[in-house]
Design a protein around this motif. Sequence first.
Motif, short mmCIF file in Angstrom:
data_model
loop_
_atom_site.label_atom_id
_atom_site.label_comp_id
_atom_site.label_asym_id
_atom_site.label_seq_id
_atom_site.Cartn_x
_atom_site.Cartn_y
_atom_site.Cartn_z
N ARG A 102 -92.90 -74.50 68.41
CA ARG A 102 -94.16 -73.75 68.46
C ARG A 102 -93.96 -72.26 68.70
NH1 ARG A 102 -96.29 -78.06 72.75
NH2 ARG A 102 -94.13 -77.77 73.36
N ALA A 103 -92.73 -71.86 69.06
CA ALA A 103 -92.47 -70.44 69.34
C ALA A 103 -92.58 -69.64 68.04
CB ALA A 103 -91.09 -70.29 69.94
N PRO A 104 -93.01 -68.38 68.13
CA PRO A 104 -93.13 -67.57 66.90
C PRO A 104 -91.82 -67.52 66.12
CG PRO A 104 -94.15 -66.44 68.76
CD PRO A 104 -93.50 -67.66 69.33
N ALA A 105 -90.68 -67.50 66.81
CA ALA A 105 -89.39 -67.40 66.11
C ALA A 105 -89.13 -68.61 65.22
CB ALA A 105 -88.26 -67.26 67.13
N TYR A 212 -99.74 -77.13 69.86
CA TYR A 212 -99.46 -75.70 69.68
C TYR A 212 -100.35 -74.85 70.60
CZ TYR A 212 -99.62 -71.05 67.73
OH TYR A 212 -99.60 -69.68 67.62
N LEU A 213 -101.62 -75.16 70.63
CA LEU A 213 -102.55 -74.35 71.45
C LEU A 213 -102.17 -74.45 72.92
CD1 LEU A 213 -105.99 -75.12 69.73
CD2 LEU A 213 -104.62 -73.04 69.54
N LEU A 214 -101.81 -75.65 73.38
CA LEU A 214 -101.45 -75.79 74.80
C LEU A 214 -100.17 -75.02 75.12
CD1 LEU A 214 -102.43 -79.48 75.40
CD2 LEU A 214 -103.20 -77.53 76.75
N TYR A 215 -99.28 -74.94 74.16
CA TYR A 215 -98.03 -74.19 74.38
C TYR A 215 -98.31 -72.68 74.39
CZ TYR A 215 -93.43 -72.24 73.15
OH TYR A 215 -92.28 -71.50 73.11
N LEU A 221 -105.78 -72.75 78.63
CA LEU A 221 -106.20 -74.10 78.25
C LEU A 221 -105.85 -75.19 79.25
CD1 LEU A 221 -105.65 -74.13 74.41
CD2 LEU A 221 -107.76 -73.87 75.69
N SER A 222 -104.78 -74.98 80.05
CA SER A 222 -104.40 -76.13 80.88
C SER A 222 -105.44 -76.38 81.97
CB SER A 222 -103.00 -75.97 81.44
OG SER A 222 -102.96 -74.81 82.23
N LEU A 246 -94.46 -85.21 71.67
CA LEU A 246 -94.29 -83.76 71.64
C LEU A 246 -94.31 -83.20 73.07
CD1 LEU A 246 -96.77 -83.01 68.70
CD2 LEU A 246 -94.28 -83.12 68.60
N ALA A 247 -94.17 -84.09 74.04
CA ALA A 247 -94.11 -83.73 75.46
C ALA A 247 -95.39 -83.03 75.94
CB ALA A 247 -92.88 -82.86 75.75
N GLU A 248 -96.52 -83.42 75.37
CA GLU A 248 -97.79 -82.84 75.81
C GLU A 248 -98.67 -83.90 76.45
OE1 GLU A 248 -98.85 -80.12 76.46
OE2 GLU A 248 -97.52 -78.79 75.38
#
Length: 752
Positions: A102-105, A212-215, A221-222, A246-248
């Motif tokens: 999910r990181a931009p990189a 993705y949004l939570l990351y 959001l949390s 996805l560990a969410e």
Amino acid sequence: MSSLSSLAEEQSHLSAIYGRLDELRAETRERLAETRLRAGGAVEGLFQRDVAVHRYAERLAQYDAVEQGLCFGRLDRRDGERLHIGRIGIHDTDHPLLVDWRAPAARPFYVATAITPYGVTLRRHIRTRDRTVVELDDELLDLDAATDHTLVGEAALLSALTANRTGRMRDIVETIQAEQDRVIRAEPGGVLVVQGGPGTGKTAVALHRAAYLLYTYREQLSARGVLIVGPNTTFLRYISQVLPSLAETGVMLATLGDLHPGTVARRAEPPAVAEIKGRAAMVDVLAAAVRDRQRIPAEPLEIEVDRHVLRLTAEDCEPVRRRARAADPRHNLARPVFVAGLLDVLAAQVAERIGADPFWDDPLGENDALSSPNVLDETDLADLRGDLAANASVQAAIDALWPVLTPLRLLTDLYAAAAALDSAAPLFSPAERELLRRAPGGGWSPADVPLLDEAAELLGEDDRATRAAQAREQSRRLAYAQGVLDITAGSKSYELEDDDEAAIPNIADIMEADMLAERLDEREFRSAADRAAADRDWVFGHVIVDEAQELSPMAWRLLMRRCPSRSMTVVGDLAQTGALGAPATWAEVLAPYVADRWRLAELTVSYRTPAEIMDYTERVLATADPAIVPPRPVRSSGVDPWEATGSLSDLVARVSDEIGSLGTGRLAVIVPAGLRTALAAALPALTTGASPDLEERAVLLTVAQAKGLEFDTVVVVDPAEILTGSPRGANDLYVALTRPTQRLGVFTLLAA
Ligand SMILES: Nc1ncnc2c1ncn2[C@@H]1O[C@H](COP(=O)(O)OP(=O)(O)OP(=O)(O)O)[C@@H](O)[C@H]1O
């Protein structure tokens, strides 16, 4: 073909990643054990210990969740940098071993092409089994090697798409396609509609978007949590593994029927009844039903108090009711005003009887100017009102005229009496009102839930007693927190030596008493999702609605109340709705809430269904509903659908042949609703019921149950009956025919 040296190179890196994961696990486990043992004499110590235990346990669960397929990709950049992409980010002491997907990189892994390479020269898909690299798939992103392929990681994608199904949806993190990535990473603000045909990955995209949004927006959001709404519990079970893999964990999955805490809405009812309950007109019906409970006595109401009769007339009550309605539009909150007004009326009658001054207008009396018609003063009147308020007959009269109402009681009473429905729903036809009628008891249906929620809004809750209790509890907590701070003012901080979290400082350094009190309130460490599940007024940080085409206007009202920020992702396919009275356009759905301020993203490629089945579907539906245009399939299977006609025993034989050639996959027989019971008896090997276990090899489903699901093999029974059996039969047939990932059979039963 993966060269041996490349495989060895990747294996070595993979081993280093898993080695680091093991270290992190061991460290976390050790700290968890240590922290648990910590005696924590002072309350502050206990609090800090609990926070740390919770955090370590959660992290351990996350490490376990990402064990399979931890690393799945690599990007080589033009500047010489090499990034490995995986389910979570993992660092060595000084450099990243694995970048979170999910990181931009990591983004070029999903969207880079030869034409727009985002500085990437090579994209590598890495297939692993347990902790071993088994296959590599390289794409050179230079213009000389450019092809017209639009798929990213084609080999990995096709392998995922043709794998046998298990009855549980899997994540697609290794093979997200560019058009899906754009949706997943879209800004969270405002309403985003994701429209796409069957199998275009809408559900998969919705789930990955939540992760993705939570990351990316964890801070915002949390605390408030993310809500994902699905059509039924079978579907929720089907998708339930994706986010944990996805560990969410900060997401609440719910059906609409779960959204009125305390109410279990599992009652089945005919679609025609659900359709009426879902109409926007029900807002007025409920408002009228509430007003009907604010009564004026047609004949004077006689109340016996202390062997004397008091009388309430329409003229007495009318102005009191008017004042109460003006004071607060919510029934229960306006009630105290009504009660006070009525007590005034009754107290005046009693005062008239017991306190009248017989001489007040005697022309011979003295001091007439100072005299009044009644000898009782304000204090006497207040006492009188108090006595009347405590009187059982007076209370019964007040309850008859303006009862305290709960949503359950309002709806139960409304459905139970023809007269109540006639009065509250005059614009419905007699037949429609009759459909709504039912005796009390028997539970609630999903379509009742938005009505209960609406009723809760109309009624309000006279929570003065609860609020007073809460205020008392809050000051108790504050005093407790202040005590904690006093005790710890002199105690020293201790370190947890956590690489990414440094130390937990002394609590008094970082918190005021009120802040600590608030934290203590959450000592159970329930996630936002858990707390939201228990709270009707909970407002979510983001709401994702799957199979959104099925929702009624009343359901939308409920969801919008849960999301006043309108940060929403709405996922669906208007061509797949079987709901009566469903909307024709998304604009129609959303206009009442956001006017035209919503964005549309379209998914155009079907990943589920092979070309042969899509072509067949298109041909079958061309005459039934030419407006339905199936999405473009991404692959072909080489297997054409079969058609057959025959008796019940022929069908049984066909189904058992298909089960025989299923291997480890899953099969569904999809039937018109009216045939399910008969076919369940004829096909005992199939699992069926209101919420069948999809992990069983073969299941029997109605079309409504099959929505959103998929199977390796599907046999659709009596397509003509599905087509003509409901006003939206073409949509239903479209859903049924697009469930398979490999094989489709279509069987027409001859009448016995
Ligand atoms: N990029 C992808 N990589 C691998 N598999 C994918 C990808 N996109 C979708 N799929 C798979 O395609 C299948 C269909 O996806 P999904 O159920 O999300 O589609 P849908 O649009 O919600 O379908 P429906 O409208 O029928 O409910 C699933 O098995 C999903 O895992």
